[in-house]
Design a protein around this motif. Structure first.
Motif, PDB file in Angstrom:
ATOM      1  N   ALA A 198      -8.489  33.660  75.428  1.00 51.96           N
ATOM      2  CA  ALA A 198      -8.528  33.499  77.250  1.00 51.96           C
ATOM      3  C   ALA A 198      -7.447  32.594  77.595  1.00 51.96           C
ATOM      4  O   ALA A 198      -6.893  32.905  78.796  1.00 51.96           O
ATOM      5  N   GLU A 199      -7.215  31.341  76.867  1.00 50.10           N
ATOM      6  CA  GLU A 199      -6.387  30.320  77.273  1.00 50.10           C
ATOM      7  C   GLU A 199      -5.029  31.071  77.152  1.00 50.10           C
ATOM      8  O   GLU A 199      -4.001  30.688  78.192  1.00 50.10           O
ATOM      9  N   ALA A 200      -4.579  31.773  76.297  1.00 50.19           N
ATOM     10  CA  ALA A 200      -3.286  32.335  76.000  1.00 50.19           C
ATOM     11  C   ALA A 200      -3.205  33.062  77.023  1.00 50.19           C
ATOM     12  O   ALA A 200      -1.929  33.444  77.737  1.00 50.19           O
ATOM     13  N   LEU A 201      -3.956  34.142  77.505  1.00 45.46           N
ATOM     14  CA  LEU A 201      -3.997  35.027  78.669  1.00 45.46           C
ATOM     15  C   LEU A 201      -3.798  34.331  79.824  1.00 45.46           C
ATOM     16  O   LEU A 201      -2.945  34.750  80.595  1.00 45.46           O
ATOM     17  N   VAL A 202      -4.338  33.571  80.019  1.00 43.22           N
ATOM     18  CA  VAL A 202      -4.154  32.490  81.499  1.00 43.22           C
ATOM     19  C   VAL A 202      -2.827  32.182  81.573  1.00 43.22           C
ATOM     20  O   VAL A 202      -2.056  32.086  82.452  1.00 43.22           O
ATOM     21  N   ALA A 203      -2.421  31.456  80.372  1.00 38.49           N
ATOM     22  CA  ALA A 203      -0.976  30.766  80.396  1.00 38.49           C
ATOM     23  C   ALA A 203       0.108  32.022  80.395  1.00 38.49           C
ATOM     24  O   ALA A 203       1.138  31.647  80.899  1.00 38.49           O
ATOM     25  N   MET A 204      -0.252  32.975  79.875  1.00 40.76           N
ATOM     26  CA  MET A 204       0.867  34.298  80.310  1.00 40.76           C
ATOM     27  C   MET A 204       1.085  34.514  81.571  1.00 40.76           C
ATOM     28  O   MET A 204       1.963  35.410  82.018  1.00 40.76           O
ATOM     29  N   CYS A 205       0.196  34.162  82.363  1.00 40.97           N
ATOM     30  CA  CYS A 205       0.317  34.419  84.003  1.00 40.97           C
ATOM     31  C   CYS A 205       1.168  33.407  84.487  1.00 40.97           C
ATOM     32  O   CYS A 205       1.351  33.171  85.790  1.00 40.97           O
ATOM     33  N   HIS A 206       1.540  32.294  84.019  1.00 37.70           N
ATOM     34  CA  HIS A 206       2.051  31.224  84.310  1.00 37.70           C
ATOM     35  C   HIS A 206       3.352  31.572  85.068  1.00 37.70           C
ATOM     36  O   HIS A 206       4.478  32.587  84.790  1.00 37.70           O
ATOM     37  N   ALA A 207       3.945  30.570  85.934  1.00 36.51           N
ATOM     38  CA  ALA A 207       5.162  31.099  86.973  1.00 36.51           C
ATOM     39  C   ALA A 207       6.359  30.678  85.956  1.00 36.51           C
ATOM     40  O   ALA A 207       7.421  31.494  86.224  1.00 36.51           O
ATOM     41  N   HIS A 208       6.604  29.879  84.866  1.00 41.02           N
ATOM     42  CA  HIS A 208       7.490  29.842  84.010  1.00 41.02           C
ATOM     43  C   HIS A 208       7.736  30.487  82.714  1.00 41.02           C
ATOM     44  O   HIS A 208       6.634  30.469  82.160  1.00 41.02           O
ATOM     45  N   ALA A 209       8.878  31.023  82.576  1.00 38.19           N
ATOM     46  CA  ALA A 209       8.843  31.983  81.350  1.00 38.19           C
ATOM     47  C   ALA A 209       8.899  31.195  80.315  1.00 38.19           C
ATOM     48  O   ALA A 209       8.229  31.910  79.319  1.00 38.19           O
ATOM     49  N   CYS A 210       9.018  29.960  80.075  1.00 38.40           N
ATOM     50  CA  CYS A 210       8.915  29.201  78.600  1.00 38.40           C
ATOM     51  C   CYS A 210       7.439  29.165  78.583  1.00 38.40           C
ATOM     52  O   CYS A 210       7.072  29.188  77.244  1.00 38.40           O
ATOM     53  N   VAL A 211       6.504  28.705  79.572  1.00 34.59           N
ATOM     54  CA  VAL A 211       5.199  28.970  79.320  1.00 34.59           C
ATOM     55  C   VAL A 211       4.529  30.106  78.848  1.00 34.59           C
ATOM     56  O   VAL A 211       3.554  30.308  77.740  1.00 34.59           O
ATOM     57  N   ARG A 212       5.088  31.335  79.328  1.00 36.52           N
ATOM     58  CA  ARG A 212       4.649  32.548  79.138  1.00 36.52           C
ATOM     59  C   ARG A 212       5.007  33.032  77.660  1.00 36.52           C
ATOM     60  O   ARG A 212       4.326  33.611  76.739  1.00 36.52           O
ATOM     61  N   LEU A 213       6.474  32.720  77.249  1.00 41.49           N
ATOM     62  CA  LEU A 213       6.518  32.930  76.011  1.00 41.49           C
ATOM     63  C   LEU A 213       5.919  32.214  75.013  1.00 41.49           C
ATOM     64  O   LEU A 213       5.322  33.030  73.842  1.00 41.49           O
ATOM     65  N   ALA A 214       5.457  31.153  74.972  1.00 35.14           N
ATOM     66  CA  ALA A 214       4.846  30.331  74.045  1.00 35.14           C
ATOM     67  C   ALA A 214       3.357  30.788  74.057  1.00 35.14           C
ATOM     68  O   ALA A 214       2.780  30.908  72.989  1.00 35.14           O
ATOM     69  N   ALA A 215       2.908  31.350  75.041  1.00 30.60           N
ATOM     70  CA  ALA A 215       1.543  31.860  75.245  1.00 30.60           C
ATOM     71  C   ALA A 215       1.375  33.213  74.624  1.00 30.60           C
ATOM     72  O   ALA A 215       0.449  33.245  73.783  1.00 30.60           O
ATOM     73  N   VAL A 216       2.644  33.928  74.574  1.00 33.86           N
ATOM     74  CA  VAL A 216       2.523  35.372  73.950  1.00 33.86           C
ATOM     75  C   VAL A 216       2.398  35.001  72.337  1.00 33.86           C
ATOM     76  O   VAL A 216       1.654  35.705  71.701  1.00 33.86           O
ATOM     77  N   GLU A 217       3.079  33.983  71.789  1.00 34.70           N
ATOM     78  CA  GLU A 217       3.224  33.779  70.597  1.00 34.70           C
ATOM     79  C   GLU A 217       1.714  33.216  70.018  1.00 34.70           C
ATOM     80  O   GLU A 217       1.418  33.658  69.051  1.00 34.70           O
ATOM     81  N   LEU A 218       1.229  32.443  71.050  1.00 35.98           N
ATOM     82  CA  LEU A 218      -0.263  31.930  70.537  1.00 35.98           C
ATOM     83  C   LEU A 218      -1.134  32.870  70.620  1.00 35.98           C
ATOM     84  O   LEU A 218      -2.003  33.041  69.566  1.00 35.98           O
ATOM     85  N   LEU A 219      -1.025  34.050  71.526  1.00 35.91           N
ATOM     86  CA  LEU A 219      -2.001  35.208  71.557  1.00 35.91           C
ATOM     87  C   LEU A 219      -2.012  36.022  70.171  1.00 35.91           C
ATOM     88  O   LEU A 219      -2.711  36.256  69.518  1.00 35.91           O
ATOM     89  N   TYR A 220      -0.503  36.172  69.655  1.00 27.48           N
ATOM     90  CA  TYR A 220      -0.366  36.865  68.552  1.00 27.48           C
ATOM     91  C   TYR A 220      -0.827  36.180  67.057  1.00 27.48           C
ATOM     92  O   TYR A 220      -1.310  36.681  66.527  1.00 27.48           O
ATOM     93  N   HIS A 221      -0.715  34.783  67.295  1.00 29.94           N
ATOM     94  CA  HIS A 221      -1.257  34.009  66.160  1.00 29.94           C
ATOM     95  C   HIS A 221      -2.788  34.007  66.177  1.00 29.94           C
ATOM     96  O   HIS A 221      -3.515  33.946  65.125  1.00 29.94           O
ATOM     97  N   ALA A 222      -3.387  33.956  67.215  1.00 30.66           N
ATOM     98  CA  ALA A 222      -4.755  33.882  67.431  1.00 30.66           C
ATOM     99  C   ALA A 222      -5.466  35.343  66.855  1.00 30.66           C
ATOM    100  O   ALA A 222      -6.286  35.392  66.104  1.00 30.66           O
ATOM    101  N   ARG A 223      -4.750  36.346  67.300  1.00 30.72           N
ATOM    102  CA  ARG A 223      -5.097  37.703  66.684  1.00 30.72           C
ATOM    103  C   ARG A 223      -4.692  37.665  65.164  1.00 30.72           C
ATOM    104  O   ARG A 223      -5.664  38.421  64.412  1.00 30.72           O
ATOM    105  N   GLN A 224      -3.916  37.135  64.621  1.00 30.89           N
ATOM    106  CA  GLN A 224      -3.622  36.847  63.306  1.00 30.89           C
ATOM    107  C   GLN A 224      -4.716  36.282  62.403  1.00 30.89           C
ATOM    108  O   GLN A 224      -5.178  36.675  61.206  1.00 30.89           O
ATOM    109  N   LEU A 225      -5.039  35.278  63.238  1.00 32.98           N
ATOM    110  CA  LEU A 225      -6.035  34.314  62.592  1.00 32.98           C
ATOM    111  C   LEU A 225      -7.516  35.095  62.238  1.00 32.98           C
ATOM    112  O   LEU A 225      -7.992  35.086  61.306  1.00 32.98           O
TER     113      LEU A 225
END
Length: 219
Positions: free
Chosen positions: A129-156
């Motif tokens: 949920a935190e990663a999905l919220v961060a994916m809606c951030h206005a800045h692309a650098c935050v969105r990119l980091a959030a996508v990677e976090l969501l990917y690793h959360a699924r992998q975990l």
């Protein structure tokens, strides 16, 4: 009098055996080492990140408290602080990746002990949920980091499920039965292959004899 280097080496030798619990999660749910991740001095932040990676690898019982403290830290970082938010998410993603590597290489007997500790599944949903919220951030650098976090959360989640399956198979004996069945199938395949080769050899010998007899009859 012992030298400073000797004292430091002795301290390093004692560190892996015990880490003060208040450095991980105090009574107020705050973590000293994790809060150092957002320190304005980049050297301190990097040192904290390296310390957390070592803890994640060497101290199985501290992984869930670290996970919970990181989640709490993400909730306290202001949305307007783009640099700190991006760095925090990136560090969280890397620590989850370290955890995944440890799960994939962990002995099933140790995994059995790990499952007796505090479960992580209830916090995975919050992390996603935190990663999905961060994916809606206005800045692309935050969105990119959030996508990677969501990917690793699924992998975990997948690594935990696979680890539980390995542990269940070990306890129930299904692993040994599966290995015996695979060995039996390989033996049967080898026998079939050997029989086919023997049959082909007999056919060649029979054809050669027939050819020799034909040549002798016409010779």
């Amino acid at each position: 009098m012992p030298s400073v280097a000797a004292c430091n080496s002795g301290d390093r030798a004692r560190v892996p055996s015990s880490i003060p619990s208040h450095l991980i999660d105090d009574q107020e749910g705050k973590c000293f080492v994790i809060r150092a991740l957002v320190h304005p001095d980049d050297r301190i932040a990097r040192a904290a990140a390296h310390a957390l990676q070592r803890i994640m690898r060497a101290h199985m019982a501290l992984r869930v408290p670290l996970f919970k403290s990181l989640l709490a830290l993400m909730g306290r970082v202001p949305e307007t602080d783009v640099a700190v938010r991006t760095t925090t998410i990136a560090h969280f993603s890397h620590l989850v990746a370290v955890w995944i590597d440890e799960l994939q290489t962990m002995d099933p007997f140790k995994l059995t002990t790990a499952t007796m500790l505090e479960p992580i599944e209830p916090y995975l949903a919050k992390l996603e949920a935190e990663a999905l919220v961060a994916m809606c951030h206005a800045h692309a650098c935050v969105r990119l980091a959030a996508v990677e976090l969501l990917y690793h959360a699924r992998q975990l989640g997948e690594a935990l499920a696979a680890g539980y399956q390995r542990m269940t198979d070990l306890i129930s004996g299904e692993t040994q039965e599966r290995e015996r069945a695979e060995d039996f199938e390989r033996q049967v395949a080898d026998l079939v292959e050997s029989e086919n080769e023997l049959r082909d050899a007999r056919r060649r010998v029979r054809r050669e004899k027939q050819l020799a007899a034909t040549l002798a009859a016409h010779g």
